[in-house]
Design an enzyme around this catalytic site. Structure first.
Site, short mmCIF file in Angstrom:
data_model
loop_
_atom_site.label_atom_id
_atom_site.label_comp_id
_atom_site.label_asym_id
_atom_site.label_seq_id
_atom_site.Cartn_x
_atom_site.Cartn_y
_atom_site.Cartn_z
N CYS A 418 0.96 -1.17 0.02
CA CYS A 418 -0.05 -0.06 -0.07
C CYS A 418 0.96 1.25 0.13
O CYS A 418 1.80 1.48 0.74
CB CYS A 418 -0.97 0.03 1.21
N CYS A 421 0.53 3.01 3.94
CA CYS A 421 0.74 2.30 5.12
C CYS A 421 1.62 1.06 4.84
O CYS A 421 2.07 0.40 5.79
CB CYS A 421 -0.55 1.99 5.71
N CYS A 436 -6.01 -2.88 0.44
CA CYS A 436 -5.10 -2.71 1.51
C CYS A 436 -6.13 -3.38 2.68
O CYS A 436 -7.06 -2.69 2.88
CB CYS A 436 -4.64 -1.17 1.57
N CYS A 441 -5.33 2.16 8.10
CA CYS A 441 -4.54 2.73 6.84
C CYS A 441 -4.93 4.26 6.88
O CYS A 441 -6.27 4.39 6.70
CB CYS A 441 -4.75 1.90 5.77
#
Ligand code: IVH
Length: 693
Positions: A418, A421, A436, A441
């Site tokens: 991602c 994050c 993700c 996140c």
């Protein structure tokens, strides 16, 4: 000396005349100052003689105060949509069908070709020449009463000139002229607010704004193109059309509307046959750029009104009209990079970063790429020359790359982590979407917050992407509940740095008054119906409609959160996937705490929708299954009607099903019903059944 009442009348006539010159013909006869002097004189006289004020005085355009919401209104005759044709061949096939329906053999049928205005449809009702109602199209059967907003549109007369007697409905399109759109976006930019995407969306959003004073400032305009008759039929009426003159043709109808001082788009043309229509379409595919409003095609209508009646309509479209859609506008540019965006559900989608290029009125520097498979299928690579296209949508598409690829180019690959994050991206076997899966996140939190505040969720105007970003970045909010702890002073002082999409510069400034408005909006949102809150929470598989069903069925947030998977499935049309998802959400202690804090902040946790009744109705014990799209009502409305009569709605067909109601594009449920011998009802039969009982 002339009586005051005469002067007042004289002023109103003069003002209407100049409004028409200015807003309809674009050809003013007097200066803005001279116009304002007339208006001020009228305002002064009316202030001194309040008994002379009438509803349709030009001083009364913005009469209403902000409203709580819009009432639903039923259209006397459904507001249909139009079928589309995209080329000459399809256009001629349309003509062929019309001629066949007319029984005219080879004889040509005459049409009127009009520009298709890219705005939102509107229905205006005049009673003895006075504007009494304006309504949006809604789902075609029912729309919203937006009278107060419609009254602010200066192209729309509050009183007709020599208009027809009785109640007459006019249909047309409200739109935002390009110049108003540009001005609004300049103002948004100055206020540090996100820009509007295109004139159509801005017009639609404005029309649904609850404050007529704001609507008045936006500068909407309108064109009308149809008179709908009492009893729902078109002119000519058996009992004589308005004014005694007979409207036999659409061309005559447009001319009459113009005489009544309604705004009619002036470039319409009567075409003796389909070849003349084709020539009109060709001509405007080019010339449309010179117009001061956006048009996405030409509407072609049978001129003879009696023939129209004979041709009638299918469930969705009239058979006597069609829309010729202009080809999407295209340009070539360079695909600088393929970047990815993380959505609120964690879906990671690629988008194209483009060398800026001017296309159809705006500079384009980004385009959507749908998903990784789409990029692979089109073999798009960074550095490629690409063809982009702007259709009706805001965001342009990348159509294809223009060979060859650059020598050292490589096929694009979805990043493995991602971008926000760093957690690893995954995708399910049968899914095209990469995700993700980290629910904390930062990108997901930002997007969820935007969703929470969005128009169809909690509807907190002004709380858009850039403000959300700032609030999170500055540590002022971590979750939805924190929003309700914000103070007006805090927001007024907040320094935001919206990025100017053109120069790509960030310009820091204090939020000021906008901040105070956001607080007011948040305050207002506390009394939203439970259905909005359920939707706003962003529970997976719970869209707007499902949220409304759950809220209506369970009545309170506590009831919903306590429901077992089995109990959840007793709600109409709720299946195991939604039930499991709601249960999983409710089982998460963090979510329970969030809801408690929202409740403590004063957010409404109860449904205001009418309670499903327990009394045995005339259809008690029956089970209905709905499939496909109905034209006269939404699925919720159909469900409501069925439940009101005591029957149940289920999501799947079995031998126990009493009726399967099917609309357009019905799929396997209809087939299954037929195999099982379950009774099926088309829309007409269904309506007859619920009307009868
Ligand atoms: S006639 C029964 N004429 O286009 C058909 N529609 O795609 C009534 N529109 O819902 C529509 N300009 O909102 C007609 N000159 C025009 C139009 C027009 C724009 C819109 C209208 C309609 C939509 C269908």
């Amino acid at each position: 000396m002339k009586p005051i009442a005469d002067r007042v009348r004289e002023l109103r006539d003069a003002i209407r005349h100049h409004e028409e010159r200015y807003y309809i013909h674009n050809d003013p006869e007097i200066s803005d100052e001279a116009f304002d002097r007339l208006l001020h004189e009228l305002e002064r006289l009316e202030a001194e003689h309040p008994e002379l004020v009438t509803q349709d005085s030009p001083t009364q355009r913005v009469a209403g105060r902000p409203v709580e919401g819009f009432a639903t209104v039923e259209h006397a005759q459904p507001m249909l949509s139009l079928d589309n044709v995209y080329n000459d061949e399809e256009l001629r096939a349309f003509d062929e069908r019309v001629r066949k329906g007319a029984g005219a053999g080879e004889a040509p049928v005459a049409y009127v070709a009009e520009l298709k205005i890219d705005g939102l449809s509107i229905a205006l009702t005049y009673e003895d020449g006075h504007l009494v109602r304006g309504a949006t199209r809604g789902d075609g059967a029912r729309g919203e009463d937006v009278t107060a907003n419609v009254r602010t549109i200066r192209a729309i007369p509050l009183a007709l000139r020599n208009g027809p007697a009785g109640r007459v409905e006019m249909r047309g399109e409200v739109y935002l002229p390009r110049a108003s759109f540009d001005r609004i976006n300049r103002e948004m930019e100055d206020a540090g607010e996100p820009l509007f995407a295109n004139p159509r969306n801005t017009a639609a959003g404005t029309m649904r704004n609850l404050d007529p004073a704001l609507v008045a400032k936006r500068g909407l305009s309108a064109f009308m193109y149809q008179v709908v008759e009492r009893g729902g039929r078109l002119q000519p009426a058996e009992d004589g059309p308005p004014e005694g003159g007979r409207h036999m043709t659409h061309a005559e109808m447009l001319t009459a509307m113009r005489e009544w001082s309604l705004p009619v788009e002036p470039h319409w043309r009567r075409c003796a046959d389909i070849s003349a229509v084709a020539a009109f379409c060709d001509e405007w595919a080019e010339k449309r750029r010179t117009l001061e409003f956006e048009t996405d095609g030409v509407v072609i209508k049978v001129d003879d009104l009696a023939l129209r009646e004979r041709l009638g309509a299918t469930a969705k479209f009239p058979r006597w009209a069609t829309a010729f859609k202009f080809p999407a506008q295209q340009a070539t540019t360079v695909l600088r990079a393929i970047a990815v965006n993380v959505g609120r559900t964690g879906a990671v989608t690629p988008y194209a970063v483009l060398e800026p290029v001017f296309l159809a009125g705006s500079t384009i520097s980004m385009a959507t790429l749908h998903n990784a498979d789409d990029v692979a299928r089109k073999d798009l690579r960074e550095g490629d020359r690409v063809l982009i296209e702007k259709g009706g949508d805001v965001i342009p598409k990348v159509v294809k790359f223009i060979p060859p690829h650059a020598e050292d180019s490589r096929p694009w690959q979805m990043p493995s982590r991602c971008p926000e994050c760093e957690s690893e991206l995954r995708r399910d076997e049968e899914e095209v979407v990469w995700r993700c899966e980290n629910s904390s996140c930062p990108a997901r939190i930002r997007r969820s917050m935007e969703h929470f505040a969005s128009r169809t969720a909690m509807n907190v105007e002004g709380l858009g992407a850039s403000l959300v970003d700032q609030l999170i970045e500055q540590g002022l909010v971590h979750d939805y509940a924190d929003l309700y702890a914000l103070k007006a002073d805090q927001l007024e002082q907040l320094v935001v740095a919206p990025r100017d999409p053109k120069s790509d510069r960030a310009v820091p400034r204090k939020l000021g008054k906008v901040g105070r408005n956001v607080i007011e909006q948040l305050e207002r949102s506390k009394s939203n119906d439970l259905s909005r809150l359920v939707y706003a929470l962003g529970i997976r598989h719970v869209g707007e409609k499902v949220a409304a069903t759950l809220a209506r069925h369970f009545r309170t947030m506590d009831g919903l959160m306590a429901a077992s998977v089995e109990a959840l499935q007793t709600a109409p049309e709720i299946g195991p996937v939604v039930a499991a998802s709601v249960r999983a959400f409710a089982d998460e202690p963090r979510n329970r705490r969030l809801i408690d804090r929202l409740r403590d902040a004063g957010v409404n946790m109860a449904s205001q929708a009418p309670e499903p009744t327990d009394l045995p109705g005339p259809l008690a014990g029956k089970t209905f299954v709905l499939t496909g799209t109905l034209t006269s009502m939404t699925r919720e409305q159909a469900t409501e009607a069925i439940e009101r009569l005591g029957a149940k709605v289920s999501g799947s067909v079995s031998k126990k099903t009493s009726y399967v109601v099917y609309g357009a594009e019905a799929g396997s449920k209809l087939e299954k019903a037929r195999t099982l011998g379950v009774e099926t009802l088309d829309e007409e039969k269904f309506l007859a059944l619920i009307m009868r009982t």
